[in-house]
Design an enzyme around this catalytic site. Structure first.
Site, PDB file in Angstrom:
ATOM      1  N   SER A 144     -13.718  -4.317   0.034  1.00 56.95           N
ATOM      2  CA  SER A 144     -14.853  -3.570  -1.058  1.00 56.95           C
ATOM      3  C   SER A 144     -16.312  -4.008  -0.615  1.00 56.95           C
ATOM      4  CB  SER A 144     -14.570  -3.904  -2.499  1.00 56.95           C
ATOM      5  OG  SER A 144     -15.156  -3.162  -3.531  1.00 56.95           O
ATOM      6  N   PRO A 145     -16.688  -3.752   0.579  1.00 61.18           N
ATOM      7  CA  PRO A 145     -18.087  -3.964   1.174  1.00 61.18           C
ATOM      8  C   PRO A 145     -19.057  -3.191   0.423  1.00 61.18           C
ATOM      9  CG  PRO A 145     -16.986  -2.643   2.753  1.00 61.18           C
ATOM     10  CD  PRO A 145     -15.939  -2.957   1.846  1.00 61.18           C
ATOM     11  N   LEU A 146     -18.688  -2.025  -0.249  1.00 55.55           N
ATOM     12  CA  LEU A 146     -19.593  -1.411  -1.088  1.00 55.55           C
ATOM     13  C   LEU A 146     -19.366  -1.319  -2.506  1.00 55.55           C
ATOM     14  CD1 LEU A 146     -19.553   2.315   0.754  1.00 55.55           C
ATOM     15  CD2 LEU A 146     -20.886   0.162   1.401  1.00 55.55           C
TER      16      LEU A 146
ATOM     17  N   TYR B  91       0.772  -1.192   0.098  1.00 53.23           N
ATOM     18  CA  TYR B  91       0.126   0.119   0.069  1.00 53.23           C
ATOM     19  C   TYR B  91       0.846   1.289  -0.081  1.00 53.23           C
ATOM     20  CZ  TYR B  91      -4.219  -2.697   0.973  1.00 53.23           C
ATOM     21  OH  TYR B  91      -5.191  -3.783   1.086  1.00 53.23           O
TER      22      TYR B  91
ATOM     23  N   LEU C 239     -20.241   1.272  -5.479  1.00 54.12           N
ATOM     24  CA  LEU C 239     -21.521   1.170  -6.024  1.00 54.12           C
ATOM     25  C   LEU C 239     -22.716   0.923  -5.085  1.00 54.12           C
ATOM     26  CD1 LEU C 239     -22.936   0.130  -8.921  1.00 54.12           C
ATOM     27  CD2 LEU C 239     -22.687  -2.228  -8.129  1.00 54.12           C
ATOM     28  N   LEU C 240     -22.539   0.540  -3.982  1.00 56.15           N
ATOM     29  CA  LEU C 240     -23.720   0.394  -3.041  1.00 56.15           C
ATOM     30  C   LEU C 240     -23.774   1.539  -2.105  1.00 56.15           C
ATOM     31  CD1 LEU C 240     -23.038  -3.231  -2.375  1.00 56.15           C
ATOM     32  CD2 LEU C 240     -24.641  -2.561  -3.714  1.00 56.15           C
ATOM     33  N   GLY C 241     -22.934   2.543  -2.437  1.00 56.41           N
ATOM     34  CA  GLY C 241     -22.965   3.700  -1.307  1.00 56.41           C
ATOM     35  C   GLY C 241     -23.938   5.049  -1.704  1.00 56.41           C
ATOM     36  N   GLY C 242     -25.154   4.619  -2.623  1.00 56.42           N
ATOM     37  CA  GLY C 242     -25.943   5.727  -3.002  1.00 56.42           C
ATOM     38  C   GLY C 242     -25.459   6.504  -4.271  1.00 56.42           C
TER      39      GLY C 242
ATOM     40  N   GLY D  63     -16.730  -0.937  -4.506  1.00 60.82           N
ATOM     41  CA  GLY D  63     -16.242   0.135  -5.235  1.00 60.82           C
ATOM     42  C   GLY D  63     -16.996   1.684  -5.164  1.00 60.82           C
TER      43      GLY D  63
END
Length: 329
Positions: A215-217, A53, A221-224, A219
């Site tokens: 990546s629970p969202l 990282y 996509l699932l964050g509104g 990338g």
């Protein structure tokens, strides 16, 4: 904050994992330190990073930022369950050299010492294999890990991005050697990407590994993301943009946002809360770039999704079903 055991271990970790991939590339050191302080104040004790990282010419920079934070004292290191990873080539770009990557005993020894120096600590709590190494036998990997455990440099070993059969293979070899084996698997898993439910998560559960979704969202996509576009906010990029470019994919995300809006729920928080209901999940990795994003993630821990919402989410994002029934009878 709520806590759980990490897989079959006696180690207690928070239900949210602080991901640090943005520290350095997107979040400067001062703000990164402020986020880590806020996370610790909120009870998050599980921090995840990787030796690579920082990326590009700055490989290792994220571990250095964390190490500088530990050096400030205040029991920071003692309060944190520290996880990092090994696999990627750490030689300077354009100067790749044999044995500077993957999971040979030589590279594992080299990589752990380098990470300890950057992290300014004498041990790593969870040392994770960032990817499978098709060229190195698990007998060699466990021999290297066992030496590091005996030296006190690492406590536990985990995997990341392993298929189910490799989890099984790794722990069968470990059992034959009398080694402890993998205690966690960090995998891509979220509402929109549920393939891990077929083989990876069942294997992890059978072998006593805690599942740590990255990546629970998906990338963003699932964050509104659609609502943010409409309101003139940040446009989708990467995986999220690819999904929205597909008509069916966009309709699916719109149905998801409509469902949560109907129930007065914030999409990103609901996506995290859904993962916390899933069997075998220790806690998702959240990678806040700002303190505000961390606060949103923290609210997910207390969020209780109704049966109606859970059923609606399954209808919009159906899982593959159990294996082998998902592809056979």
């Amino acid at each position: 904050m709520k806590y759980t055991q990490l897989g079959r271990t006696g180690l207690k970790v928070s239900r949210l994992v602080l991901g640090t991939m943005n520290f350095g590339p997107q979040t400067d050191e001062a703000d990164s330190h402020a986020i880590m302080d806020a996370a610790l104040d909120a009870g998050i004790n599980f921090f995840d990073t990787a030796n690579v990282y920082g990326w590009g010419e700055n490989k290792g920079r994220t571990e250095e930022i964390i190490g500088n934070w530990f050096a400030q004292g205040g029991d920071r290191r003692d309060k944190v369950v520290l996880a990092t990873k090994v696999y990627s080539n750490m030689a300077a770009d354009g100067e790749a050299w044999p044995n500077h990557d993957k999971l040979s005993a030589l590279n594992i020894r080299r990589a752990v010492d380098a990470s300890l120096k950057r992290l300014r600590t004498d041990h790593i709590d969870l040392y994770q294999f960032h990817h499978i190494d098709r060229d190195t036998p698990f007998d060699e990997i466990w021999q290297a890990v066992d030496v590091l455990v005996q030296q006190g440099k690492i406590l536990y070993a985990g995997s990341s991005n392993f298929p189910g059969y490799k989890i099984a293979q790794a722990n069968e070899v470990a059992a034959r050697r009398g080694s402890y084996g993998l205690v966690s698997e960090q995998c891509l898993y979220n509402l929109a990407e549920r393939r891990a439910e077929m083989e990876v998560i069942p294997a992890a559960q059978d072998y006593g590994l805690g599942v740590i979704p990255w990546s629970p969202l998906n990338g963003g996509l699932l964050g509104g993301v659609i609502k943010k576009e409409v309101e003139g906010g940040r446009r989708a990029t990467g995986r999220a943009a690819d999904a929205l470019a597909d008509t069916a994919g966009r309709a699916q995300v719109q149905a998801y946002e409509d469902l949560l809006d109907k129930h007065g729920l914030e999409p990103g928080e609901a996506a995290l809360a859904w993962l916390l209901t899933r069997p075998g999940v220790t806690g998702p990795i959240v990678g806040p770039r700002t303190a505000e994003q961390l606060e949103s993630a923290l609210r997910a821990v207390e969020l209780e999704l109704s049966a109606e919402v859970l059923s609606g989410l399954d209808e919009i994002f159906p899982g593959p079903g159990p294996s082998p029934e998902a592809f056979a009878w």
